[in-house]
Design a protein around this motif. Sequence first.
Motif, PDB file in Angstrom:
ATOM      1  N   ARG A   1      34.964  45.660   2.167  1.00  0.00           N
ATOM      2  CA  ARG A   1      34.480  44.370   1.650  1.00  0.00           C
ATOM      3  C   ARG A   1      35.646  43.471   1.272  1.00  0.00           C
ATOM      4  O   ARG A   1      35.639  42.260   1.544  1.00  0.00           O
ATOM      5  CB  ARG A   1      33.563  44.600   0.445  1.00  0.00           C
ATOM      6  CG  ARG A   1      32.191  45.135   0.778  1.00  0.00           C
ATOM      7  CD  ARG A   1      31.239  44.985  -0.400  1.00  0.00           C
ATOM      8  NE  ARG A   1      31.704  45.691  -1.589  1.00  0.00           N
ATOM      9  CZ  ARG A   1      31.409  46.952  -1.873  1.00  0.00           C
ATOM     10  NH1 ARG A   1      30.636  47.648  -1.051  1.00  0.00           N
ATOM     11  NH2 ARG A   1      31.865  47.516  -2.973  1.00  0.00           N
TER      12      ARG A   1
ATOM     13  N   ARG B   1      37.315  42.093   4.461  1.00  0.00           N
ATOM     14  CA  ARG B   1      36.550  41.028   5.122  1.00  0.00           C
ATOM     15  C   ARG B   1      36.712  39.696   4.395  1.00  0.00           C
ATOM     16  O   ARG B   1      36.666  38.633   5.015  1.00  0.00           O
ATOM     17  CB  ARG B   1      35.069  41.412   5.200  1.00  0.00           C
ATOM     18  CG  ARG B   1      34.770  42.484   6.224  1.00  0.00           C
ATOM     19  CD  ARG B   1      33.267  42.595   6.467  1.00  0.00           C
ATOM     20  NE  ARG B   1      32.543  43.032   5.276  1.00  0.00           N
ATOM     21  CZ  ARG B   1      32.268  44.296   4.980  1.00  0.00           C
ATOM     22  NH1 ARG B   1      32.678  45.261   5.796  1.00  0.00           N
ATOM     23  NH2 ARG B   1      31.593  44.605   3.885  1.00  0.00           N
ATOM     24  N   ASN B   2      36.885  39.749   3.093  1.00  0.00           N
ATOM     25  CA  ASN B   2      37.026  38.523   2.295  1.00  0.00           C
ATOM     26  C   ASN B   2      38.480  38.178   1.986  1.00  0.00           C
ATOM     27  O   ASN B   2      38.743  37.225   1.249  1.00  0.00           O
ATOM     28  CB  ASN B   2      36.255  38.669   0.985  1.00  0.00           C
ATOM     29  CG  ASN B   2      34.763  38.848   1.213  1.00  0.00           C
ATOM     30  OD1 ASN B   2      34.188  38.241   2.114  1.00  0.00           O
ATOM     31  ND2 ASN B   2      34.126  39.698   0.411  1.00  0.00           N
TER      32      ASN B   2
END
Length: 696
Positions: free
Chosen positions: A84, A87-88
């Motif tokens: 996560r 991805r960010n």
Amino acid sequence: MESGTITQIANLRICSTDRDSPALRLAVTRQLSGLDMNPSGLPPSSVFIVRKLTDPLPGRIRSDVRGAGFDPMWENALLEKLERLSRNAQRPSKGLFFGKPDAVLFNDEAELLACLLIDLTNGRAHQCWWWHSFLKNQWRDVDRSGQVCKFLEDKPHTIPSVLTLLTNWRQALSVISSLSPEHSSQITTSMLNAFGLRDFAERLSRLTYNEQPFGKSVVKKTAPDGGNPAGQLISDDTGYFRASDPHFSASFFQEPLLSPPWEKLLDHWSIPTGLNNKQAALLGLALMLYTRPQALRHPGFQLAMLSWQKVSFSEEISLDARNRLSEKRYQEIPGQEDQPGPELIFPQLKSTDLAGGIRQEGKGDQKTDISGMEDITAKQPITISAPSVQLNSQKSVPITEIHFPEKKLKRTSDENSRSFESKETSSKIFWPDNGTPTRLGGILYLINLMDRLDIPGIFESHWALDSGLSRWALLECLARALLDKYICHYKDDPIWALLADLDGRDPGDAIGRSVTDTGIYRLPTEWLKTMDLKEHTCLWATSCNCLRIWYGSGFLLVEVPCRQGNPVDQAIHELRAYFPLASDNRLTRAPFGKAPIGCCKRLTAQGIHVDLSQWLSLVIPALGKIIQMFLKLPSSTSHTLAKNLFTCPGQFHVTTTHIDFVTDINNIFISIRAAGLDRNPGWLPEWGRVVKFHFL
């Protein structure tokens, strides 16, 4: 064959009911060392930095299990959290970050270093949390120029990529201008040494410099008659020239190069006038190594560079000579705009022969470690990254034979502007971060084969492959020739575009215009020893003043012009280089057309220059035989090679410093593993890239 990553934890904080003890620290360290913290989907060479990572499932880590790993549920939760964050994660925009991201992501170590140097020279580095682990206790007692120098010298193979990125981001001026002349020279030497140009770097370092601003060319005064006594050393600090050398006229030294030799080849980049000559030389050579590495390796370019620096850093200025020479910096070739690419001609050197060559450097080993651990929660980041990564020839090479493909350029409205900007090429290829699929990943195994057989260096004396052709272009040519007619099944594979891009040309452009057929071909004797062949009679033939000798099992040994006298005696003399006791009893005459020669026409139809195609047609039968013996194949036909060597589906990842090929472990043949063709090449100076294979 490494496929793992380096994981560095700057600080780790552990909360436990157990008492703090060395046993507790060792137990956690042992478990962390075997933990996979590499988020899926990241390119192998990327660098992922996380500011803070908290425990995803508190209470699941056990410190009393000796040698045991983490709870699988806890490990999966940690990986999901890292994915996560990845991805960010924020990526740099022209070298800059905005806001306070929780994680940052770099394509490779070159992009990381370029961004670090921007923030370092602008005084923002200590305000960015992701640089804290890099700047912690790093040369606090040195000035900014020394810091930039230390960072670049630690990774000398990334310097061309770093400075090219800075140029594209229009940040190179601020970074390079912060370097002192001494540090600029020091970085240039380290960069050239890392790329296997140690002798060239040594000659450059012998020159005496001053700090003339770049663009203010100077000319050393000569005698009134412009002559030099025979035998007098004209440039004794470089060891290159003597006045008695018939290849160099006195007029060349009266009118040396005013413009740097890269100016003709890098006309889509402009070197800023705000740099001094040492800084300009660093940037110019770095851009050449990234965009036109083979041009920089050519002895003609090296001679021109030495001449320009000798003039540019002279203390005496001749304004009349400068004005006179500025009107004819380069002599254009008539009809050049209609040619596939420019032919590099330097003033007063139209027919000059220059001696030179390249000496190879060794490859460094990779290291993996985990740093000490303390306090993961705040100050220091977690860094997840991929593993860090002779002049013997006396052949004269005419400088007029330098050919380099010309890229299509977008011109700005102000053609004469000396502003510092990069004009992007119209044929720029952008490779996706998640990789590009290919069916021909096995072509990259030829890199190890070329290194083992000393290709192209072993053919330099008669074919000038080493100085006239890049390694990537030669790799493509060898692969096309070995696939032969079977290439029709793979003509649209992306790997051809990759090899063309690495060679600095557009896909479909002609390859090998600098290669010249001298009419002399001899199979290296070292190759014959690796084949371990049984005794066979050799065949020979003559036609059109050409002598051919080939081995009975189907590959050419010799093709040379016939000498006066008995051709049998010449054939025996040539054969004794391979078999010292050879006699006429071992020779059998055969028709000239029966010699095992590849099809030259099929190669020229694929865009390979006719002279290079001729060399390939001579060498490919022997190369196929060597591959057959290495891999223990039943034959060396194109179908067999495609099936057992070249066909390897996977993905390649391309960055400014790395070529990573990722494939399934089941796609590798045992014969390839036994032959060592799938070992990691690592950093390759002559290729200008770190090449790695990853088997998952």
